[in-house]
Design a protein around this motif. Structure first.
Motif, PDB file in Angstrom:
ATOM      1  N   LEU A   3       4.764  -3.478   7.527  1.00  0.00           N
ATOM      2  CA  LEU A   3       4.057  -3.113   6.201  1.00  0.00           C
ATOM      3  C   LEU A   3       4.906  -1.900   5.555  1.00  0.00           C
ATOM      4  N   THR A   4       4.789  -2.131   4.135  1.00  0.00           N
ATOM      5  CA  THR A   4       5.519  -1.054   3.184  1.00  0.00           C
ATOM      6  C   THR A   4       4.701  -0.499   2.346  1.00  0.00           C
ATOM      7  N   PRO A   5       4.921   0.792   1.600  1.00  0.00           N
ATOM      8  CA  PRO A   5       3.897   1.284   0.725  1.00  0.00           C
ATOM      9  C   PRO A   5       3.718   0.346  -0.442  1.00  0.00           C
ATOM     10  N   ALA A   6       4.489  -0.380  -0.976  1.00  0.00           N
ATOM     11  CA  ALA A   6       3.958  -1.286  -2.045  1.00  0.00           C
ATOM     12  C   ALA A   6       2.769  -2.424  -1.691  1.00  0.00           C
ATOM     13  N   MET A   7       3.195  -2.884  -0.298  1.00  0.00           N
ATOM     14  CA  MET A   7       2.092  -3.856   0.194  1.00  0.00           C
ATOM     15  C   MET A   7       0.857  -3.271   0.272  1.00  0.00           C
ATOM     16  N   VAL A   8       0.787  -1.888   0.789  1.00  0.00           N
ATOM     17  CA  VAL A   8      -0.470  -1.064   0.934  1.00  0.00           C
ATOM     18  C   VAL A   8      -0.912  -0.921  -0.346  1.00  0.00           C
ATOM     19  N   GLU A   9      -0.456  -0.341  -1.396  1.00  0.00           N
ATOM     20  CA  GLU A   9      -0.837  -0.202  -2.665  1.00  0.00           C
ATOM     21  C   GLU A   9      -1.511  -1.228  -3.402  1.00  0.00           C
ATOM     22  N   SER A  10      -0.942  -2.593  -2.996  1.00  0.00           N
ATOM     23  CA  SER A  10      -1.578  -3.878  -3.583  1.00  0.00           C
ATOM     24  C   SER A  10      -2.848  -4.227  -2.956  1.00  0.00           C
ATOM     25  N   VAL A  11      -3.481  -3.514  -1.969  1.00  0.00           N
ATOM     26  CA  VAL A  11      -4.745  -3.916  -1.777  1.00  0.00           C
ATOM     27  C   VAL A  11      -5.705  -3.605  -2.665  1.00  0.00           C
ATOM     28  N   PRO A  12      -6.354  -4.671  -3.142  1.00  0.00           N
ATOM     29  CA  PRO A  12      -7.367  -4.435  -4.255  1.00  0.00           C
ATOM     30  C   PRO A  12      -8.595  -3.430  -4.083  1.00  0.00           C
TER      31      PRO A  12
END
Length: 272
Positions: free
Chosen positions: A46-55
């Protein structure tokens, strides 16, 4: 037990879709009322960008509230987090009020081929496990919690985690960690896995996920895979690639003899 104890019933844990809690625990985490928000990840990380994409991060009381990030090291596909990557996830978790939990069932392999250390993990995570079963111990994992809950032992008891002779299991980790035993066992597994990887590549078999650890995932023609099974080899079927090819999972361990790798590569060459 960690996820249940640290999250409220309306809170959720974010995981890669390959994460152990998402695919190998028979729904145990969600059975406790803690929803898993699984994100597609080609390399298991996981990356920060992926985490921050969580609605749900921007949600309200109509949705579950993300409260924890779950990662594995090594991941379920053999990849390893760098210290820089873990530091970035720590900053992301702090920015969004998330706990960071690292599943270290295969931590020995990750430490032996990466740039992380146990003190660094203690500083960067809220909780992590030190895998024993997969690195020579008879049984169990050691749990390290940055801020232990006062009532965590009640969760342990309720879930069957307190054993009458648990002290004997703890002694395993004292012995494994007091010198280089833990890492030397993992280095042995990694060394043989890389020998296996290089042998597979030399025979022309692709390995789509570059893995520096003791898990390797070659793609074999189905006819070759079947022949290996007929010869007595056992391995996990990871996924179907197409009608004629399958990706399998090969794992070396602290106890794998060098001759096992040599024999496998020789027999594989004979199948080609």
């Amino acid at each position: 037990m960690v996820i249940e104890s640290l999250l409220k019933p309306y809170e959720a844990v974010i995981s890669a879709h390959t994460g152990h809690i998402n695919v190998h625990e028979t729904g145990a985490v969600e059975a406790t009322g803690r929803k898993i928000l699984a994100l597609p990840s080609l390399d298991g990380k996981l990356t920060p960008a992926m985490v921050e994409s969580v609605p749900e991060l921007q949600g309200d009381e109509h949705q579950v509230k993300p409260a924890m990030l779950y990662i594995s090291d090594t991941t379920e596909v053999g990849t390893v987090y760098t210290r820089e990557e873990l530091e970035a996830l720590r900053r992301c978790c702090d920015a969004h009020g998330l706990l960071l939990f690292l599943d270290g069932a295969r931590l020995g392999s990750a430490l032996a081929c990466g740039d992380l250390t146990l003190p660094a993990l203690a500083a960067l995570t809220d909780a992590f496990t030190i895998g024993g079963t997969k690195n020579g111990a008879l049984f169990g994992e050691a749990l390290v919690m940055g801020k232990p809950r006062a009532d965590f032992r009640w969760y342990l008891k309720r879930r069957g985690g307190i054993l009458a002779k648990g002290r004997l299991l703890g002694l395993q980790f004292q012995a494994l960690l007091e010198d280089d035993t833990y890492l030397s066992a993992a280095r042995h597994a990694n060394t043989l896995a890389l020998r296996l990887r290089d042998g597979l590549a030399n025979l022309g078999y692709p390995l789509p996920v570059p893995s520096p650890s003791n898990q390797q995932f070659p793609v074999l023609p189905n006819a070759v895979m079947t022949r290996l099974q007929e010869m007595g080899y056992e391995f996990e079927i990871d996924r179907t690639v197409d009608r004629d090819h399958t990706r399998i999972r090969l794992v070396t361990s602290w106890a794998t003899p060098e001759t096992a790798v040599e024999d496998f590569l020789r027999d594989l060459a004979a199948c080609g």
